[in-house]
Design a protein around this motif. Structure first.
Motif, short mmCIF file in Angstrom:
data_model
loop_
_atom_site.label_atom_id
_atom_site.label_comp_id
_atom_site.label_asym_id
_atom_site.label_seq_id
_atom_site.Cartn_x
_atom_site.Cartn_y
_atom_site.Cartn_z
N GLY A 22 -3.06 8.79 21.14
CA GLY A 22 -3.53 8.18 19.89
C GLY A 22 -3.69 9.20 18.78
O GLY A 22 -3.28 8.97 17.64
N LEU A 23 -4.28 10.34 19.10
CA LEU A 23 -4.44 11.39 18.10
C LEU A 23 -3.10 11.96 17.65
O LEU A 23 -2.91 12.27 16.47
CB LEU A 23 -5.33 12.51 18.65
CG LEU A 23 -6.82 12.21 18.70
CD1 LEU A 23 -7.56 13.32 19.43
CD2 LEU A 23 -7.39 12.01 17.31
N MET A 24 -2.17 12.07 18.58
CA MET A 24 -0.84 12.57 18.23
C MET A 24 -0.17 11.63 17.23
O MET A 24 0.38 12.07 16.22
CB MET A 24 0.02 12.70 19.48
CG MET A 24 1.43 13.18 19.20
SD MET A 24 2.50 13.15 20.65
CE MET A 24 2.54 11.40 20.99
N PHE A 25 -0.22 10.32 17.50
CA PHE A 25 0.36 9.36 16.57
C PHE A 25 -0.32 9.40 15.21
O PHE A 25 0.32 9.31 14.16
CB PHE A 25 0.31 7.95 17.14
CG PHE A 25 1.43 7.65 18.09
CD1 PHE A 25 2.74 7.55 17.64
CD2 PHE A 25 1.19 7.49 19.43
CE1 PHE A 25 3.78 7.29 18.50
CE2 PHE A 25 2.21 7.22 20.32
CZ PHE A 25 3.52 7.12 19.86
N TYR A 26 -1.65 9.58 15.20
CA TYR A 26 -2.39 9.67 13.94
C TYR A 26 -1.95 10.90 13.14
O TYR A 26 -1.70 10.80 11.94
CB TYR A 26 -3.89 9.71 14.22
CG TYR A 26 -4.71 9.97 12.97
CD1 TYR A 26 -4.90 8.97 12.03
CD2 TYR A 26 -5.28 11.22 12.74
CE1 TYR A 26 -5.64 9.21 10.89
CE2 TYR A 26 -6.01 11.47 11.60
CZ TYR A 26 -6.20 10.46 10.67
OH TYR A 26 -6.92 10.71 9.54
N VAL A 27 -1.85 12.04 13.79
CA VAL A 27 -1.47 13.27 13.10
C VAL A 27 -0.04 13.18 12.57
O VAL A 27 0.24 13.58 11.44
CB VAL A 27 -1.65 14.50 14.03
CG1 VAL A 27 -1.00 15.73 13.47
CG2 VAL A 27 -3.12 14.75 14.29
N VAL A 28 0.86 12.62 13.37
CA VAL A 28 2.25 12.48 12.92
C VAL A 28 2.33 11.53 11.74
O VAL A 28 3.05 11.78 10.76
CB VAL A 28 3.15 12.01 14.09
CG1 VAL A 28 4.52 11.58 13.60
CG2 VAL A 28 3.28 13.11 15.12
N HIS A 29 1.56 10.44 11.78
CA HIS A 29 1.55 9.49 10.66
C HIS A 29 1.03 10.14 9.39
O HIS A 29 1.60 9.97 8.30
CB HIS A 29 0.71 8.27 11.02
CG HIS A 29 0.56 7.30 9.90
ND1 HIS A 29 1.59 6.51 9.45
CD2 HIS A 29 -0.51 7.00 9.12
CE1 HIS A 29 1.16 5.77 8.45
NE2 HIS A 29 -0.10 6.05 8.23
N ARG A 30 -0.06 10.90 9.51
CA ARG A 30 -0.63 11.58 8.33
C ARG A 30 0.36 12.60 7.77
O ARG A 30 0.50 12.73 6.55
CB ARG A 30 -1.94 12.28 8.69
CG ARG A 30 -3.10 11.37 8.97
CD ARG A 30 -3.62 10.70 7.75
NE ARG A 30 -4.04 11.71 6.78
CZ ARG A 30 -4.40 11.44 5.55
NH1 ARG A 30 -4.41 10.22 5.12
NH2 ARG A 30 -4.76 12.40 4.73
N ALA A 31 1.05 13.31 8.63
CA ALA A 31 2.03 14.29 8.16
C ALA A 31 3.19 13.59 7.46
O ALA A 31 3.68 14.08 6.43
CB ALA A 31 2.56 15.11 9.34
N GLN A 32 3.60 12.44 7.96
CA GLN A 32 4.68 11.69 7.33
C GLN A 32 4.26 11.20 5.95
O GLN A 32 5.04 11.25 5.00
CB GLN A 32 5.09 10.52 8.22
CG GLN A 32 6.33 9.80 7.77
CD GLN A 32 6.74 8.71 8.74
OE1 GLN A 32 5.93 8.27 9.56
NE2 GLN A 32 7.98 8.29 8.66
N VAL A 33 3.02 10.74 5.82
CA VAL A 33 2.51 10.28 4.52
C VAL A 33 2.47 11.44 3.54
O VAL A 33 2.88 11.30 2.38
CB VAL A 33 1.11 9.64 4.70
CG1 VAL A 33 0.44 9.42 3.36
CG2 VAL A 33 1.23 8.33 5.46
N GLU A 34 2.00 12.59 3.98
CA GLU A 34 1.94 13.76 3.11
C GLU A 34 3.33 14.22 2.69
O GLU A 34 3.57 14.58 1.55
CB GLU A 34 1.21 14.91 3.82
CG GLU A 34 -0.27 14.68 4.02
CD GLU A 34 -1.04 14.73 2.72
OE1 GLU A 34 -0.67 15.50 1.82
OE2 GLU A 34 -2.01 13.96 2.61
N LEU A 35 4.28 14.18 3.63
CA LEU A 35 5.65 14.58 3.31
C LEU A 35 6.27 13.63 2.31
O LEU A 35 6.92 14.06 1.35
CB LEU A 35 6.49 14.64 4.59
CG LEU A 35 7.96 15.02 4.40
CD1 LEU A 35 8.07 16.43 3.83
CD2 LEU A 35 8.69 14.92 5.72
N ASN A 36 6.07 12.33 2.49
CA ASN A 36 6.60 11.36 1.55
C ASN A 36 6.00 11.54 0.16
O ASN A 36 6.69 11.41 -0.85
CB ASN A 36 6.36 9.93 2.05
CG ASN A 36 7.24 9.59 3.23
OD1 ASN A 36 8.28 10.19 3.43
ND2 ASN A 36 6.81 8.63 4.02
N ALA A 37 4.71 11.85 0.10
CA ALA A 37 4.06 12.09 -1.20
C ALA A 37 4.63 13.34 -1.86
O ALA A 37 4.86 13.35 -3.08
CB ALA A 37 2.55 12.23 -1.01
#
Length: 81
Positions: free
Chosen positions: A25-40
């Motif tokens: 769960g934490l891995m998916f959360y961190v990957v999702h946050r990184a993807q959001v930051e990269l898109n921004a």
């Protein structure tokens, strides 16, 4: 005696399984946050490139020098894998 060992074994497996579930769960959360930051960051870079091209200037005063260098090297196209 065997009942105590069996209970400890079961509780150990349950604790280990819970740790794995939390880790996933934490891995998916961190990957999702990184993807959001990269898109921004990509969106900000593209906006900076659009405004610099609209103004007709090639100098960069907003601090996105990396974006301009990447876009000029790639022909204005930013590829994300």
């Amino acid at each position: 005696m065997e009942d105590v060992i069996a209970e400890q074994s079961i509780s150990g497996y349950l604790a280990f399984s819970l740790q794995i579930i939390i880790s996933i769960g934490l891995m998916f959360y961190v990957v999702h946050r990184a993807q959001v930051e990269l898109n921004a960051a990509i969106a900000a870079c593209q906006m900076e490139l659009k405004t610099s091209h609209m103004n007709g200037t090639s100098t960069n005063h907003s601090g996105f020098t990396y974006c301009s260098k990447r876009a000029s090297a790639g022909g204005g196209i930013i590829n994300v894998v």
